[in-house]
Design an enzyme around this catalytic site. Sequence first.
Site, PDB file in Angstrom:
ATOM      1  N   GLU A   8       8.208   6.832  -0.506  1.00 40.90           N
ATOM      2  CA  GLU A   8       7.566   7.931   0.230  1.00 40.90           C
ATOM      3  C   GLU A   8       7.510   7.625   1.726  1.00 40.90           C
ATOM      4  OE1 GLU A   8       4.209   7.702  -2.510  1.00 40.90           O
ATOM      5  OE2 GLU A   8       4.409   9.852  -2.853  1.00 40.90           O
ATOM      6  N   GLU A  25       5.763   5.861 -10.426  1.00 37.09           N
ATOM      7  CA  GLU A  25       4.336   6.063 -10.708  1.00 37.09           C
ATOM      8  C   GLU A  25       4.080   6.506 -12.131  1.00 37.09           C
ATOM      9  OE1 GLU A  25       5.904   6.996  -7.956  1.00 37.09           O
ATOM     10  OE2 GLU A  25       4.642   6.735  -6.198  1.00 37.09           O
TER      11      GLU A  25
HETATM   12  N1  CO8 Z   1       1.546  -3.799  -5.874  1.00 34.31           N
HETATM   13  C1  CO8 Z   1       1.055  -5.046  -5.945  1.00 34.31           C
HETATM   14  N2  CO8 Z   1       1.804  -6.136  -6.185  1.00 34.31           N
HETATM   15  C2  CO8 Z   1       3.127  -5.945  -6.373  1.00 34.31           C
HETATM   16  C3  CO8 Z   1       3.722  -4.669  -6.323  1.00 34.31           C
HETATM   17  C4  CO8 Z   1       2.864  -3.557  -6.053  1.00 34.31           C
HETATM   18  N3  CO8 Z   1       3.314  -2.296  -5.943  1.00 34.31           N
HETATM   19  N4  CO8 Z   1       5.037  -4.788  -6.556  1.00 34.31           N
HETATM   20  C5  CO8 Z   1       5.267  -6.109  -6.746  1.00 34.31           C
HETATM   21  N5  CO8 Z   1       4.115  -6.804  -6.641  1.00 34.31           N
HETATM   22  C6  CO8 Z   1       3.929  -8.244  -6.773  1.00 34.31           C
HETATM   23  C7  CO8 Z   1       3.997  -8.666  -8.229  1.00 34.31           C
HETATM   24  O1  CO8 Z   1       2.758  -8.455  -8.872  1.00 34.31           O
HETATM   25  C8  CO8 Z   1       4.365 -10.121  -8.105  1.00 34.31           C
HETATM   26  O2  CO8 Z   1       3.197 -10.850  -7.771  1.00 34.31           O
HETATM   27  P1  CO8 Z   1       2.940 -12.302  -8.462  1.00 34.31           P
HETATM   28  O3  CO8 Z   1       4.078 -13.147  -7.964  1.00 34.31           O
HETATM   29  O4  CO8 Z   1       1.613 -12.700  -7.899  1.00 34.31           O
HETATM   30  O5  CO8 Z   1       2.975 -12.085  -9.922  1.00 34.31           O
HETATM   31  C9  CO8 Z   1       5.265 -10.149  -6.881  1.00 34.31           C
HETATM   32  O6  CO8 Z   1       5.001  -8.941  -6.157  1.00 34.31           O
HETATM   33  C10 CO8 Z   1       6.738 -10.171  -7.237  1.00 34.31           C
HETATM   34  O7  CO8 Z   1       6.978  -9.096  -8.134  1.00 34.31           O
HETATM   35  P2  CO8 Z   1       7.772  -9.271  -9.507  1.00 34.31           P
HETATM   36  O8  CO8 Z   1       7.549 -10.634 -10.066  1.00 34.31           O
HETATM   37  O9  CO8 Z   1       7.436  -8.113 -10.375  1.00 34.31           O
HETATM   38  O10 CO8 Z   1       9.278  -9.167  -8.961  1.00 34.31           O
HETATM   39  P3  CO8 Z   1      10.547  -8.633  -9.748  1.00 34.31           P
HETATM   40  O11 CO8 Z   1      11.709  -8.921  -8.862  1.00 34.31           O
HETATM   41  O12 CO8 Z   1      10.582  -9.120 -11.148  1.00 34.31           O
HETATM   42  O13 CO8 Z   1      10.339  -7.028  -9.835  1.00 34.31           O
HETATM   43  C11 CO8 Z   1       9.795  -4.885  -8.959  1.00 34.31           C
HETATM   44  C12 CO8 Z   1      10.329  -6.289  -8.656  1.00 34.31           C
HETATM   45  C13 CO8 Z   1      10.765  -4.121  -9.836  1.00 34.31           C
HETATM   46  C14 CO8 Z   1       9.675  -4.175  -7.601  1.00 34.31           C
HETATM   47  C15 CO8 Z   1       8.425  -4.958  -9.646  1.00 34.31           C
HETATM   48  O14 CO8 Z   1       7.584  -5.832  -8.902  1.00 34.31           O
HETATM   49  C16 CO8 Z   1       7.712  -3.649  -9.764  1.00 34.31           C
HETATM   50  O15 CO8 Z   1       8.036  -2.862 -10.639  1.00 34.31           O
HETATM   51  N6  CO8 Z   1       6.697  -3.412  -8.902  1.00 34.31           N
HETATM   52  C17 CO8 Z   1       5.881  -2.236  -8.972  1.00 34.31           C
HETATM   53  C18 CO8 Z   1       6.593  -1.025  -8.434  1.00 34.31           C
HETATM   54  C19 CO8 Z   1       5.718   0.193  -8.546  1.00 34.31           C
HETATM   55  O16 CO8 Z   1       5.298   0.584  -9.604  1.00 34.31           O
HETATM   56  N7  CO8 Z   1       5.422   0.855  -7.411  1.00 34.31           N
HETATM   57  C20 CO8 Z   1       4.607   2.046  -7.357  1.00 34.31           C
HETATM   58  C21 CO8 Z   1       3.201   1.683  -7.077  1.00 34.31           C
HETATM   59  S1  CO8 Z   1       2.108   3.068  -7.147  1.00 34.31           S
HETATM   60  C22 CO8 Z   1       2.365   3.858  -5.692  1.00 34.31           C
HETATM   61  O17 CO8 Z   1       3.119   3.432  -4.854  1.00 34.31           O
HETATM   62  C23 CO8 Z   1       1.616   5.077  -5.458  1.00 34.31           C
HETATM   63  C24 CO8 Z   1       1.743   5.482  -4.029  1.00 34.31           C
HETATM   64  C25 CO8 Z   1       0.581   6.305  -3.723  1.00 34.31           C
HETATM   65  C26 CO8 Z   1       0.365   6.401  -2.258  1.00 34.31           C
HETATM   66  C27 CO8 Z   1      -0.924   6.977  -2.080  1.00 34.31           C
HETATM   67  C28 CO8 Z   1      -1.356   7.021  -0.729  1.00 34.31           C
HETATM   68  C29 CO8 Z   1      -1.762   8.268  -0.167  1.00 34.31           C
END
Ligand code: CO8
Length: 262
Positions: free
Chosen positions: A116, A136
């Site tokens: 976004e 999401e």
């Molecule tokens: N929030 C918090 N921590 C995160 C996020 C996130 N969105 N994405 C990754 N991390 C963290 C993981 O928890 C992990 O932390 P730790 O090492 O402490 O366990 C670290 O980053 C590395 O992540 P991964 O181990 O998961 O790394 P991978 O390479 O295996 O995977 C991915 C990478 C595919 C990106 C995976 O991390 C993932 O799916 N992340 C979440 C993506 C997601 O769902 N995003 C949407 C979030 S909701 C949102 O954005 C709503 C927006 C609303 C805006 C509203 C405002 C007005």
Amino acid sequence: MSHECILTEVRGDGALKTGLITLNRPKQLNALNDQLMDELGQALLAFDADDGIGCIVITGSEKSFAAGADIAAMAGFSHMDAFKRGHISRNWETIRQVRKPVIAAVGGFALGGGCELAMMCDVVIAADSAKFGQPEIKLGIVPGAGGTQRLPRAIGKAKAMEMLLTGRMMGAEEAERSGLVSRVVPAASLLDEALATAAQINTMGQPSVMMVKELVNEAFESGLSTGVRYERRLFHALFGTEDQREGMGAFLDKRKAEFRHR
Ligand code: CO8
């Protein structure tokens, strides 16, 4: 101003320079928490107010532009927490106040709020490693920063609906084919390409640059006849600028225009 979640610097050697903002929470893949969004908002407004800056570039790391809003920070929210704390709007709209062009240089993940954020920028240049998505739905929520509105406008209803309903990611090639990004470049040259694009824009007359941005956004947000009328008015107004005299005079003199940005 020093920041904890972003880095800022000024790049370029022309009369107008580029404000570079690097999202910098590498351990969380640049997940967008309140602090980062506040710092980003401050940096955007500071560069926008700086007369020496022509364009702004936002980038992340090689692995991640931004993996979305910080899930850990919002996992325990109640409806009222989300509503009252303003998480749902806190500085997420600041970028829309910026009148200078903002270029997103996207490498790696641009997911949820990260996608976004990229869509709120004016030009999106993607590394071949970039992956875009609105996952999401997999978290039991929907996008909250314009994803359901901007994605269909960018890539059409069918593809947007599929991505939003399944949460699947789209690679850089598909994103370019679908109109989500302006250009795909090798990951190693992503920042250079984005800065070169900014430097090119910085050589143009600033009034026309800012008006093009305003007008294209108008095309996104209003009807055709309103937008065309608005365009006509700004077109007329540009005849009151030195840049118009210089641009047209240079063409007639068969020389390169030297805009003075007034
Ligand atoms: N929030 C918090 N921590 C995160 C996020 C996130 N969105 N994405 C990754 N991390 C963290 C993981 O928890 C992990 O932390 P730790 O090492 O402490 O366990 C670290 O980053 C590395 O992540 P991964 O181990 O998961 O790394 P991978 O390479 O295996 O995977 C991915 C990478 C595919 C990106 C995976 O991390 C993932 O799916 N992340 C979440 C993506 C997601 O769902 N995003 C949407 C979030 S909701 C949102 O954005 C709503 C927006 C609303 C805006 C509203 C405002 C007005």
